[in-house]
Scaffold this motif. Structure first.
Motif, short mmCIF file in Angstrom:
data_model
loop_
_atom_site.label_atom_id
_atom_site.label_comp_id
_atom_site.label_asym_id
_atom_site.label_seq_id
_atom_site.Cartn_x
_atom_site.Cartn_y
_atom_site.Cartn_z
N ALA A 154 0.84 -1.19 0.00
CA ALA A 154 0.00 0.00 0.00
C ALA A 154 0.88 1.25 0.00
O ALA A 154 2.00 1.24 0.51
CB ALA A 154 -0.92 0.00 1.21
N PRO A 155 0.38 2.37 -0.56
CA PRO A 155 1.15 3.62 -0.49
C PRO A 155 1.40 4.02 0.96
O PRO A 155 0.66 3.67 1.87
CB PRO A 155 0.22 4.63 -1.18
CG PRO A 155 -0.65 3.81 -2.09
CD PRO A 155 -0.85 2.51 -1.35
N SER A 156 2.45 4.79 1.16
CA SER A 156 2.81 5.22 2.50
C SER A 156 1.72 6.12 3.07
O SER A 156 0.90 6.70 2.35
CB SER A 156 4.13 5.99 2.47
OG SER A 156 3.96 7.23 1.79
N LEU A 157 1.72 6.25 4.39
CA LEU A 157 0.77 7.15 5.04
C LEU A 157 0.90 8.56 4.49
O LEU A 157 -0.11 9.22 4.19
CB LEU A 157 1.02 7.15 6.55
CG LEU A 157 0.26 8.18 7.37
CD1 LEU A 157 -1.24 7.96 7.28
CD2 LEU A 157 0.74 8.18 8.82
N ALA A 158 2.12 9.05 4.32
CA ALA A 158 2.32 10.41 3.82
C ALA A 158 1.72 10.59 2.43
O ALA A 158 1.11 11.63 2.14
CB ALA A 158 3.82 10.73 3.80
N LYS A 159 1.88 9.58 1.57
CA LYS A 159 1.32 9.67 0.21
C LYS A 159 -0.20 9.69 0.24
O LYS A 159 -0.85 10.38 -0.54
CB LYS A 159 1.83 8.51 -0.64
CG LYS A 159 3.32 8.56 -0.97
CD LYS A 159 3.63 9.71 -1.91
CE LYS A 159 5.08 9.65 -2.37
NZ LYS A 159 5.43 10.82 -3.23
N ARG A 160 -0.80 8.90 1.14
CA ARG A 160 -2.26 8.88 1.24
C ARG A 160 -2.79 10.23 1.72
O ARG A 160 -3.78 10.75 1.19
CB ARG A 160 -2.71 7.76 2.18
CG ARG A 160 -2.58 6.38 1.61
CD ARG A 160 -3.04 5.33 2.62
NE ARG A 160 -1.99 4.38 2.93
CZ ARG A 160 -2.06 3.44 3.84
NH1 ARG A 160 -3.15 3.33 4.59
NH2 ARG A 160 -1.06 2.62 4.05
N ILE A 161 -2.13 10.78 2.74
CA ILE A 161 -2.56 12.08 3.25
C ILE A 161 -2.42 13.15 2.17
O ILE A 161 -3.30 14.01 1.99
CB ILE A 161 -1.74 12.46 4.50
CG1 ILE A 161 -2.04 11.50 5.65
CG2 ILE A 161 -2.02 13.90 4.92
CD1 ILE A 161 -1.14 11.70 6.87
N GLU A 162 -1.33 13.08 1.42
CA GLU A 162 -1.11 14.03 0.33
C GLU A 162 -2.23 13.92 -0.72
O GLU A 162 -2.75 14.94 -1.20
CB GLU A 162 0.25 13.77 -0.32
CG GLU A 162 0.59 14.71 -1.47
CD GLU A 162 1.90 14.36 -2.15
OE1 GLU A 162 2.25 15.03 -3.13
OE2 GLU A 162 2.57 13.39 -1.72
N ALA A 163 -2.62 12.69 -1.07
CA ALA A 163 -3.69 12.50 -2.05
C ALA A 163 -5.01 13.04 -1.53
O ALA A 163 -5.76 13.72 -2.26
CB ALA A 163 -3.82 11.01 -2.38
N ALA A 164 -5.31 12.77 -0.26
CA ALA A 164 -6.55 13.28 0.34
C ALA A 164 -6.58 14.79 0.34
O ALA A 164 -7.61 15.42 0.05
CB ALA A 164 -6.71 12.72 1.75
N ALA A 165 -5.44 15.41 0.68
CA ALA A 165 -5.37 16.87 0.74
C ALA A 165 -5.57 17.49 -0.65
O ALA A 165 -6.24 18.53 -0.79
CB ALA A 165 -4.03 17.30 1.34
N LYS A 166 -4.99 16.87 -1.67
CA LYS A 166 -5.17 17.38 -3.04
C LYS A 166 -6.64 17.35 -3.45
O LYS A 166 -7.16 18.31 -4.02
CB LYS A 166 -4.35 16.53 -4.02
CG LYS A 166 -2.87 16.84 -4.06
CD LYS A 166 -2.19 15.98 -5.12
CE LYS A 166 -0.70 16.24 -5.16
NZ LYS A 166 -0.02 15.36 -6.15
N LEU A 167 -7.30 16.24 -3.16
CA LEU A 167 -8.71 16.13 -3.51
C LEU A 167 -9.55 17.13 -2.73
O LEU A 167 -10.44 17.79 -3.28
CB LEU A 167 -9.21 14.71 -3.24
CG LEU A 167 -8.71 13.63 -4.19
CD1 LEU A 167 -9.04 12.25 -3.65
CD2 LEU A 167 -9.33 13.81 -5.59
N GLN A 168 -9.27 17.26 -1.44
CA GLN A 168 -10.04 18.20 -0.63
C GLN A 168 -9.85 19.63 -1.12
O GLN A 168 -10.81 20.41 -1.18
CB GLN A 168 -9.62 18.08 0.84
CG GLN A 168 -10.53 18.87 1.78
CD GLN A 168 -10.09 18.79 3.22
OE1 GLN A 168 -8.95 19.11 3.55
NE2 GLN A 168 -10.99 18.36 4.10
N LYS A 169 -8.65 19.97 -1.49
CA LYS A 169 -8.37 21.33 -1.97
C LYS A 169 -9.17 21.63 -3.24
O LYS A 169 -9.60 22.76 -3.47
CB LYS A 169 -6.88 21.48 -2.23
CG LYS A 169 -6.44 22.89 -2.59
CD LYS A 169 -4.93 23.00 -2.71
CE LYS A 169 -4.51 24.44 -3.03
NZ LYS A 169 -3.03 24.56 -3.15
#
Length: 330
Positions: free
Chosen positions: A206-221
């Motif tokens: 699975a992608p790293s925690l940091a990568k998942r948070i980054e993806a979530a933040a991009k979508l939220q933005k």
């Protein structure tokens, strides 16, 4: 990535299959009559197959959309789930799919249109009521998106249904297709998250925690509704510190005021799934935790389970309002 394709003969010419075959031109192609011939036999080694799974392409004939289990939801009264795919690209050691299925091969049901029609029918039966549909129960909703085109095919359908909500449950960073299309206001992209020390041990591939948070933040933005799923909570002797750090890390990047929902629940498995998984991975330290069996479910001892839920809930509620919090119960 995929070197063997099994294809049900009756749908060999389906356009979705044709497109997928073009993605894997070197793959060996084997015809079968029904996917169960390959997927269901008992004498299979899940652990061995997981090293190099085949892709089985099939037609689903019934039960496209099913009522969600009791207590499974994010605020709605009418909850359903559907699975366009069986099995996951990732190899999380706690995943119940290892206990449910005999095979680690992927099954993709290519007849999306039948799923979509049943979703429409359910929505039209109660047009004034919000109805929630959950994808990602038997697979990761987005991990295989470049191959399956699942979100690309389903989001336009949900956009036409004013009372339909869709949750895409994922650990994936395959969000390009979402970023490149208009935001769907009634879609929740829900990311499953664990503290780094736990994810590094039990969330293989699975992608790293940091990568998942980054993806979530991009979508939220961009305006997408984001859900956070801290499930399962995994016990470590210093779990309070680990989850405190996780919540701090998540909410330094995610706008809590714009968050759709957050949930958490402790590690739990049906007992017969647990026994099969323990047999597959007898050396796995996760299965040597302080666990007990009760009413056919395996989880942590009651006092520990309650302490973990209380501690982690209190920490999480420091960031989000209670009305956006949906604790999971066995």
């Amino acid at each position: 990535m995929i070197d063997t394709l099994y294809i049900e003969s009756a749908i060999a010419e389906h356009p979705r299959i044709t497109a997928i075959r073009q993605r894997f031109p070197e793959a060996r192609v084997i015809n079968c009559e029904r996917y169960g011939e390959v997927f269901n036999p008992n004498a299979q080694n899940f652990r061995l197959q997981k090293q190099k799974p085949a892709l089985i392409m099939a037609r689903k004939h019934q039960k496209f959309v099913l009522p969600a289990p009791a207590g499974y939801g994010i605020g709605g009264q009418r909850n359903y789930y559907f699975s366009h795919m069986l099995n996951c690209l990732y190899d999380c050691r706690y995943c119940f799919l290892q206990g449910m299925y005999q095979s680690a091969n992927y099954v993709l049901f290519v007849n999306y249109e039948d799923f979509q029609q049943q979703i429409r029918d359910i929505c039209q039966e109660s047009p004034e009521e919000a109805i929630y549909f959950f994808s990602g129960y038997d697979c990761d909703s987005l991990a295989f998106e470049p191959v399956t085109g699942f979100a690309q095919a389903f989001l336009p359908v949900f956009a036409e249904l004013p009372n339909a909500w869709l949750e895409l449950r994922t650990k994936s960073t395959q969000i390009r297709g979402l970023l490149n299309r208009p935001v769907l206001p009634r879609c929740v992209v829900a990311f499953s998250l664990s503290p780094d020390p736990i994810a590094n041990k039990v969330e293989a591939k699975a992608p790293s925690l940091a990568k998942r948070i980054e993806a979530a933040a991009k979508l939220q933005k961009q305006g997408w509704r984001i859900g956070l799923r801290f499930d399962p909570l995994i016990y470590q002797h210093n779990y309070q510190d680990q989850y405190r750090h996780l919540f701090r890390q998540v909410f330094s990047a995610i706008d809590a005021d714009a968050l759709h929902s957050a949930s958490l629940g402790v590690f739990r498995l049906p007992e017969h799934f647990f026994k099969k998984m323990h047999k597959l991975y007898p050396e796995e330290r996760l299965f040597a935790s302080p666990l007990q069996s009760s009413s056919g479910m395996v989880s942590y001892k009651s006092a520990l389970e309650q302490a973990m839920m209380k501690d982690c809930s209190e920490m999480l509620l420091q960031y989000i309002p209670r009305e956006r919090f949906f604790p999971c119960h066995p």
